[in-house]
Scaffold this motif. Structure first.
Motif, PDB file in Angstrom:
ATOM      1  N   LEU A 126      43.585  29.739  40.178  1.00 32.45           N
ATOM      2  CA  LEU A 126      42.693  28.730  39.606  1.00 32.45           C
ATOM      3  C   LEU A 126      43.419  27.391  39.452  1.00 32.45           C
ATOM      4  O   LEU A 126      42.821  26.326  39.614  1.00 32.45           O
ATOM      5  N   THR A 127      44.706  27.454  39.130  1.00 38.57           N
ATOM      6  CA  THR A 127      45.502  26.233  39.049  1.00 38.57           C
ATOM      7  C   THR A 127      45.606  25.594  40.432  1.00 38.57           C
ATOM      8  O   THR A 127      45.484  24.383  40.585  1.00 38.57           O
ATOM      9  N   LEU A 128      45.821  26.431  41.439  1.00 41.23           N
ATOM     10  CA  LEU A 128      45.867  25.927  42.809  1.00 41.23           C
ATOM     11  C   LEU A 128      44.569  25.210  43.165  1.00 41.23           C
ATOM     12  O   LEU A 128      44.574  24.123  43.758  1.00 41.23           O
ATOM     13  N   LEU A 129      43.450  25.801  42.735  1.00 46.79           N
ATOM     14  CA  LEU A 129      42.155  25.202  43.039  1.00 46.79           C
ATOM     15  C   LEU A 129      42.010  23.829  42.388  1.00 46.79           C
ATOM     16  O   LEU A 129      41.686  22.844  43.059  1.00 46.79           O
ATOM     17  N   SER A 130      42.292  23.759  41.087  1.00 48.27           N
ATOM     18  CA  SER A 130      42.041  22.497  40.394  1.00 48.27           C
ATOM     19  C   SER A 130      43.083  21.424  40.739  1.00 48.27           C
ATOM     20  O   SER A 130      42.761  20.247  40.804  1.00 48.27           O
ATOM     21  N   ASP A 168      37.008  25.473  36.309  1.00 50.48           N
ATOM     22  CA  ASP A 168      37.746  24.840  35.203  1.00 50.48           C
ATOM     23  C   ASP A 168      37.358  25.463  33.866  1.00 50.48           C
ATOM     24  O   ASP A 168      38.212  25.708  33.014  1.00 50.48           O
ATOM     25  N   ASP A 169      36.045  25.700  33.692  1.00 49.86           N
ATOM     26  CA  ASP A 169      35.584  26.325  32.450  1.00 49.86           C
ATOM     27  C   ASP A 169      36.226  27.694  32.274  1.00 49.86           C
ATOM     28  O   ASP A 169      36.658  28.066  31.187  1.00 49.86           O
ATOM     29  N   LEU A 170      36.298  28.436  33.377  1.00 49.43           N
ATOM     30  CA  LEU A 170      36.871  29.774  33.299  1.00 49.43           C
ATOM     31  C   LEU A 170      38.358  29.702  32.962  1.00 49.43           C
ATOM     32  O   LEU A 170      38.877  30.482  32.163  1.00 49.43           O
ATOM     33  N   LYS A 171      39.030  28.709  33.574  1.00 50.63           N
ATOM     34  CA  LYS A 171      40.460  28.567  33.325  1.00 50.63           C
ATOM     35  C   LYS A 171      40.715  28.259  31.848  1.00 50.63           C
ATOM     36  O   LYS A 171      41.661  28.778  31.248  1.00 50.63           O
ATOM     37  N   LEU A 172      39.849  27.464  31.285  1.00 51.49           N
ATOM     38  CA  LEU A 172      39.969  27.134  29.867  1.00 51.49           C
ATOM     39  C   LEU A 172      39.847  28.393  29.008  1.00 51.49           C
ATOM     40  O   LEU A 172      40.603  28.597  28.055  1.00 51.49           O
ATOM     41  N   GLU A 173      38.891  29.246  29.373  1.00 49.70           N
ATOM     42  CA  GLU A 173      38.690  30.492  28.641  1.00 49.70           C
ATOM     43  C   GLU A 173      39.902  31.411  28.763  1.00 49.70           C
ATOM     44  O   GLU A 173      40.254  32.126  27.832  1.00 49.70           O
ATOM     45  N   ILE A 174      40.525  31.371  29.942  1.00 47.98           N
ATOM     46  CA  ILE A 174      41.731  32.186  30.136  1.00 47.98           C
ATOM     47  C   ILE A 174      42.846  31.670  29.223  1.00 47.98           C
ATOM     48  O   ILE A 174      43.530  32.423  28.560  1.00 47.98           O
ATOM     49  N   ARG A 175      43.004  30.345  29.187  1.00 51.94           N
ATOM     50  CA  ARG A 175      44.033  29.746  28.334  1.00 51.94           C
ATOM     51  C   ARG A 175      43.810  30.080  26.871  1.00 51.94           C
ATOM     52  O   ARG A 175      44.743  30.277  26.107  1.00 51.94           O
ATOM     53  N   LYS A 176      42.534  30.137  26.479  1.00 50.51           N
ATOM     54  CA  LYS A 176      42.205  30.471  25.093  1.00 50.51           C
ATOM     55  C   LYS A 176      42.444  31.948  24.803  1.00 50.51           C
ATOM     56  O   LYS A 176      42.446  32.374  23.657  1.00 50.51           O
ATOM     57  N   GLY A 177      42.598  32.728  25.875  1.00 51.11           N
ATOM     58  CA  GLY A 177      42.849  34.154  25.686  1.00 51.11           C
ATOM     59  C   GLY A 177      41.599  34.992  25.541  1.00 51.11           C
ATOM     60  O   GLY A 177      41.674  36.136  25.109  1.00 51.11           O
ATOM     61  N   VAL A 178      40.446  34.445  25.879  1.00 43.29           N
ATOM     62  CA  VAL A 178      39.231  35.246  25.759  1.00 43.29           C
ATOM     63  C   VAL A 178      38.786  35.821  27.110  1.00 43.29           C
ATOM     64  O   VAL A 178      37.892  36.652  27.171  1.00 43.29           O
ATOM     65  N   VAL A 179      39.414  35.366  28.180  1.00 42.16           N
ATOM     66  CA  VAL A 179      39.132  35.911  29.510  1.00 42.16           C
ATOM     67  C   VAL A 179      40.477  36.282  30.142  1.00 42.16           C
ATOM     68  O   VAL A 179      41.473  35.599  29.925  1.00 42.16           O
ATOM     69  N   TYR A 180      40.486  37.402  30.878  1.00 37.54           N
ATOM     70  CA  TYR A 180      41.748  37.857  31.458  1.00 37.54           C
ATOM     71  C   TYR A 180      42.140  37.053  32.700  1.00 37.54           C
ATOM     72  O   TYR A 180      43.283  36.673  32.878  1.00 37.54           O
ATOM     73  N   GLY A 181      41.167  36.799  33.582  1.00 41.42           N
ATOM     74  CA  GLY A 181      41.441  36.053  34.815  1.00 41.42           C
ATOM     75  C   GLY A 181      42.128  36.894  35.873  1.00 41.42           C
ATOM     76  O   GLY A 181      43.222  36.569  36.329  1.00 41.42           O
ATOM     77  N   HIS A 182      41.480  37.984  36.287  1.00 39.68           N
ATOM     78  CA  HIS A 182      42.085  38.876  37.270  1.00 39.68           C
ATOM     79  C   HIS A 182      41.966  38.320  38.686  1.00 39.68           C
ATOM     80  O   HIS A 182      41.047  37.571  39.006  1.00 39.68           O
TER      81      HIS A 182
END
Lengths: 335, 304
Positions: B139-143, B171-185
């Motif tokens: 996701l970082t690569l994407l943004s 970006d929204d998903l990445k934010l959720e991952i940073r917050k720790g509410v989404v794993y981001g597999h």
């Protein structure tokens, strides 16, 4: 040994509740070919034992077994079998029908178990392993609803390579086992194991290519993928009643140091902790990404070159259950 | 998307320096070797065995063992991950259509549900760790690396950039991952990345399995169980049909999430409707055990 019989659809239901130091079934019903037997436990704890049996000592193609279990507040239920669950392939009388012509959905043997475990209750599912015979097809779905974090479950699911005495080694057609565990409405684990014979490499190359630029490799059989082991077990541990076991297994595991070896060991195992997702994880950064903290459960996987090796390992590793269910009941489970 | 653009994207995405993985993870191969599984003789135990490599002359022992691992690993990984990539592409499709209001919110919810499901189906802690690390890196690569630079002129009028909405979703998903509410597999993030770039679902799945295979080959080179030239030979002549086959094997595999609670039990997560028995599955229990034992190795060079 099995008495040949027609395929059947049998349902069963067991509802257990605790009354003081006793566990009482308010319902214990079953239909052919399923049978539920509950011997006396002679214990002064609210524990009941029930054997899941089938007529003829095995399951045939087309059998459907559905079992529904409700383990009431503060009660303990131990579900056992008597000997391994044998899955047979039915053949037309006297002739060996080729597998491909009869392996369809209707020939499949299915078992499903739905268990509801109330607060402070414990379910112990400790069957003997499933043994799928040559060319058989078996599908099992088990769903466990732990109502709260105070509910506990010990779930053993294991299978062997077949009738080893007859030289069968992973010769069944298909084995599928699903174990899904929910705690307080959240899915904490969904384990789907699918073992299919000669999956892959059967397809002809895509249609655009008239002549494939390669010669496909021969397919890789189940035996190729699962050797040198003949028995695989998955053990789920959830809830406060399993905490001691999880801690001692984790300690033993972390103490292991694997050096390079020339040949596989006769038995290997692994443990992974499973924790419930915190919905309020916003305030604690690493609540989701780190393993530490309070574990809600664990998954243990074991593989052994002999079924007895795995059984002995399980008996030794689950020894702390003696304190929970009593020495006699524990021995019943691992006779 | 025209074929030239798709081809160019494939070139970019198959770069070995990207977090799409080479020399990072061994996906259990290192543990497999350490536990003596390269020492198992080839199976010719009975007349019924038609499997393994029976071609003569047979490949050298190390190469044969490497191929066996790649085959078993590809099969189980494809069965676990490909249905998720398909599902993510299905979720992202309506987001591209600006007229559908609320599509992005629905998509975010669906992506979270898929990500939760992948977590609950990935029960080996080493695989979980590797998958999450690679997922967020994509996701970082994407943004950072795939969006249009701000100093570049807007694309010619008449060809509006429809990927903007998906970039926002990522970006929204990445934010959720940073917050720790989404794993981001990994399969979830790979699906979002490729959907945003406009790669077709089929190409995306095929490339994902290719990259998995290539990272295993790269790991073998680093472990010195395969030479660089032999590795190239495998990729060109042996691995291609393996990829085609597992992708085809999983082509009917899908995920069907439904909101349906059994009587009197309240469920927060949606349930998996898998009556057809073609949902994601693990096909190699041995690989699960060995993969989970990765950290037990006395010395190791990979992080999975």
């Amino acid at each position: 040994m099995l008495v040949p019989r027609q395929a059947a659809h049998g349902k069963g239901r067991a509802v257990l509740h605790a009354s003081g130091t006793e566990a009482i079934f308010s319902e214990l019903s079953y239909q052919y070919p399923l049978k539920l037997l509950s011997p006396d436990t002679h214990a002064d704890i609210p524990l009941a034992i029930a054997y899941i049996l089938s007529y003829g000592g095995g399951l045939v193609s087309g059998d459907r077994i559905e079992l529904d279990v409700d383990v009431g507040l503060h009660s303990m239920l131990m579900l056992l079998t008597q000997g391994s669950t044998k899955v047979f392939k039915t053949r037309s009388r006297g002739s060996h029908v080729s597998t491909s012509s009869i392996s369809n959905a209707s020939g499949k043997t299915t078992q499903s178990l739905t268990a509801r475990i109330r607060p402070n209750a414990l379910l112990l599912l400790l069957p003997d392993p499933v043994t799928c015979f040559e060319s058989s097809s078996y599908s099992q779905t088990q769903t466990f609803y732990l109502e709260s974090v105070s509910s506990s479950a010990v779930i053993l699911d294991w299978f062997t390579s077949g009738r080893m005495a007859r030289g069968e080694e992973w010769d069944f057609e298909r084995y599928r086992s699903v174990n899904e565990v929910w705690i307080a409405g959240r899915r904490i684990a969904r384990d789907v194991m699918l073992l299919e014979q000669s999956s892959g490499s059967r397809h002809s190359p895509t249609s655009q290519l008239d002549t494939p630029p390669y010669i496909p490799l021969p397919s890789r059989s189940l035996a190729d993928r699962l050797r040198p082991y003949a028995c695989y077990a998955t053990l789920f541990l959830f809830g406060p009643q399993t905490e001691k076991i999880i801690v001692s297994l984790s300690c033993a595991y972390d103490a292991l140091s694997q050096m390079q070896i020339a040949q596989p060991d006769p038995l290997i195992w692994s443990i992974s902790r499973l924790t419930l997702k915190e919905d309020s994880a916003k305030d604690s950064e690493d609540s989701l990404h780190e393993q530490g903290g309070r574990g809600n459960g664990a998954i243990v996987r074991v593989a052994g070159m002999l079924t007895e090796l795995v059984r002995n390992w399980l008996r030794a590793s689950l020894g702390e259950l003696e304190d929970v269910v009593g020495v006699d009941s524990f021995r019943t489970a691992f006779a | 998307m025209d074929e030239d653009t798709e081809m160019y994207l494939m070139l970019l995405l198959s770069d070995g320096n990207l977090p799409t993985g080479s020399f990072v993870a061994s996906s259990g191969l290192e543990a497999y070797v350490k536990h003596g599984f390269f020492g198992i003789p080839s199976s010719n135990s009975g007349p019924t065995r038609t499997s393994s490599l029976t071609s003569s002359p047979s490949p050298p022992s190390l190469t044969r063992s490497t191929i066996n691992f790649i085959r078993d690993s590809l099969q189980t990984y494809a069965h676990c991950s490909l249905p998720f990539i398909s599902a993510v592409h299905d979720v992202c499709r309506p987001v591209k259509d600006e007229s559908a209001t609320g599509a992005a919110d629905d998509a975010l919810t669906s992506l979270k549900e898929l990500d939760d499901l992948y977590e609950s189906m990935t029960l080996n802690h080493i695989a979980r760790r590797a998958s999450k690390a690679q997922g967020v890196a994509l996701l970082t690569l994407l943004s950072r690396g795939m969006t249009r630079p701000l100093w570049l002129q807007d694309p010619p009028a008449g060809s509006p950039d429809k990927s903007i909405l998906l970039e926002k979703l990522a970006d929204d998903l990445k934010l959720e991952i940073r917050k720790g509410v989404v794993y981001g597999h990994l399969p979830i993030c790979w699906g979002i990345l490729t959907a945003t770039l406009g790669l077709s679902c089929e190409r995306s799945k095929h490339l994902h399995i290719f990259l998995h295979a290539r990272s295993l080959v790269s790991a073998s080179i680093r472990m010195n169980t395969l030479g660089p030239y032999a590795a190239q030979q495998l990729l060109l002549h042996v691995i291609r049909p393996l990829i085609d086959n597992v992708v085809m094997d999983c082509s009917k595999s899908q995920i069907c999430l439904v909101r349906r609670s059994p009587s009197t039990i309240v469920l927060v997560d949606p349930t998996v409707d898998d009556e057809e028995e073609n949902g994601p599955a693990t096909t190699w229990p041995l690989g699960e055990i060995l993969g989970a034992r990765h950290d037990l190795q006395h010395s190791r060079i990979f992080n999975s």
